[in-house]
Motif scaffolding. Structure first.
Motif, PDB file in Angstrom:
ATOM      1  N   MET A   1      15.368   6.155  27.139  1.00 24.41           N
ATOM      2  CA  MET A   1      16.329   7.117  26.553  1.00 24.41           C
ATOM      3  C   MET A   1      15.664   7.943  25.451  1.00 24.41           C
ATOM      4  SD  MET A   1      19.804   6.439  24.471  1.00 24.41           S
ATOM      5  CE  MET A   1      20.279   4.948  25.382  1.00 24.41           C
ATOM      6  N   GLU A   2      15.778   9.252  25.530  1.00 28.54           N
ATOM      7  CA  GLU A   2      15.183  10.086  24.475  1.00 28.54           C
ATOM      8  C   GLU A   2      16.001   9.911  23.202  1.00 28.54           C
ATOM      9  OE1 GLU A   2      16.338  14.683  24.923  1.00 28.54           O
ATOM     10  OE2 GLU A   2      17.072  13.367  26.513  1.00 28.54           O
TER      11      GLU A   2
ATOM     12  N   ASN B   1      16.700  11.182  19.182  1.00 30.15           N
ATOM     13  CA  ASN B   1      16.431  12.078  18.072  1.00 30.15           C
ATOM     14  C   ASN B   1      16.358  11.247  16.797  1.00 30.15           C
ATOM     15  OD1 ASN B   1      19.080  11.617  17.194  1.00 30.15           O
ATOM     16  ND2 ASN B   1      19.824  13.241  18.529  1.00 30.15           N
ATOM     17  N   VAL B   2      16.014  11.918  15.702  1.00 27.26           N
ATOM     18  CA  VAL B   2      15.776  11.182  14.456  1.00 27.26           C
ATOM     19  C   VAL B   2      17.018  10.424  13.997  1.00 27.26           C
ATOM     20  CG1 VAL B   2      15.183  11.409  12.022  1.00 27.26           C
ATOM     21  CG2 VAL B   2      13.938  12.718  13.730  1.00 27.26           C
ATOM     22  N   ILE B   3      18.182  11.076  14.109  1.00 28.54           N
ATOM     23  CA  ILE B   3      19.417  10.432  13.644  1.00 28.54           C
ATOM     24  C   ILE B   3      19.753   9.193  14.459  1.00 28.54           C
ATOM     25  CG2 ILE B   3      21.903  10.708  13.325  1.00 28.54           C
ATOM     26  CD1 ILE B   3      20.053  12.104  11.286  1.00 28.54           C
TER      27      ILE B   3
END
Lengths: 159, 159
Positions: free
Chosen positions: B1-2, B4-6
DNA sequence: CAAATATACGTAGTCAACTACATAAATTAA
DNA sequence: TTAATTTATGTAGTTGACTACGTATATTTG
């Protein structure tokens, strides 16, 4: 467990329930920062944390990253600029772009926050580490919704 | 799963994540009602559903029941009164109280919504029925928080 | 390379919740 | 039975997200 009508309506009110829990956690988040003597608002977290990890980003890519509409990000950036926690420069290649980065003050604040985060992470782990893990559940639901939207699924049940 | 930073920051951003998921579900909720040709806004649900189940209530007891601050309830009631879905009368014993109830039109609307609710319940069950069940996770977390607040727990980790 | 389209950013205004404060009625206490 | 307190409701203004729309710059296409 005593149940009010909304809780009892279960799946129908899931959006209301999510909202309520989110508010509750956000408010306690603010109190924790205060208790640790740090001048920080939970709503700043997504922007600042992302800049902390990625150093420089344009307004729109930052918005995409944190999952906000860009006007929301812009108003946060205005506030953070006033607090002198971030600064922005023009991109020399693509002049439409405004590049955002942390100031020294911003970096310092974030560094000071690391121990608070550790505490928050521990407390959150304690809270969410029940039989059904909330963070995992959110991840799973978001992945499921990405496959096929809620609306689409509801329509499939329609006769 | 890609990631993001959050998302990667996990627990720190849990409130943001809950908020986002709530919004997403609420928006699709509105679309579902529309698709079924029903003139109904998801934000009306807590008030109307509670009145449907409990018939008559004062403003404050209704607010407590749905977990809203009373001014929020008042503004919803104003809207619902304009839509002629609810009506209010004065309590004869305690004249400070305003008693709220569904109108015939309101009752009719709610009755018409039953089949839509069934669809929503099915779709929500489909979405939340992953390895970690979201509804159960919410219930568990709320129960855990009732025992001991987030702030209180965080402070226990403080050195 | 000019025209059409897409992207980046900004402003204005909306929305659905909130807090703070005010008033009036009911209840409790002196 | 007045005075103090609590409860019920209401208004005003805030908050933190959003959408709609406009302008300027880049990119793509005929």
């Amino acid at each position: 467990m005593e149940q009010n009508v909304i809780d009892a309506s279960g799946l129908l009110a899931i959006s209301t329930r999510l909202q309520r829990l989110s508010d509750q956690i956000r408010k306690d988040g603010l109190l924790i920062y205060k208790a640790f003597g740090i001048d920080f608002q939970p709503k700043w977290f997504p922007v600042l944390y992302t800049l902390y990890k990625k150093s420089t980003m344009s307004v729109v890519s930052l918005s995409d990253e944190i999952g906000y509409a860009h006007p929301s990000t812009i108003s946060l950036l205005k506030e953070l600029e006033k607090e002198k926690l971030i600064r922005s420069t023009k991109d020399k290649i693509d002049t439409r772009k405004r590049l955002i980065e942390l100031t020294e003050k911003g970096k310092e604040l974030l560094a000071n926050m690391e121990p608070v985060w550790e505490v928050i992470i521990k407390a959150t782990a304690e809270i969410t580490n029940t039989e059904n893990n909330l963070m995992k559940a959110i991840n799973e639901v978001e992945a499921t919704l990405k496959e096929k939207s809620f609306l689409h699924r509801a329509e499939a049940y329609r006769k």
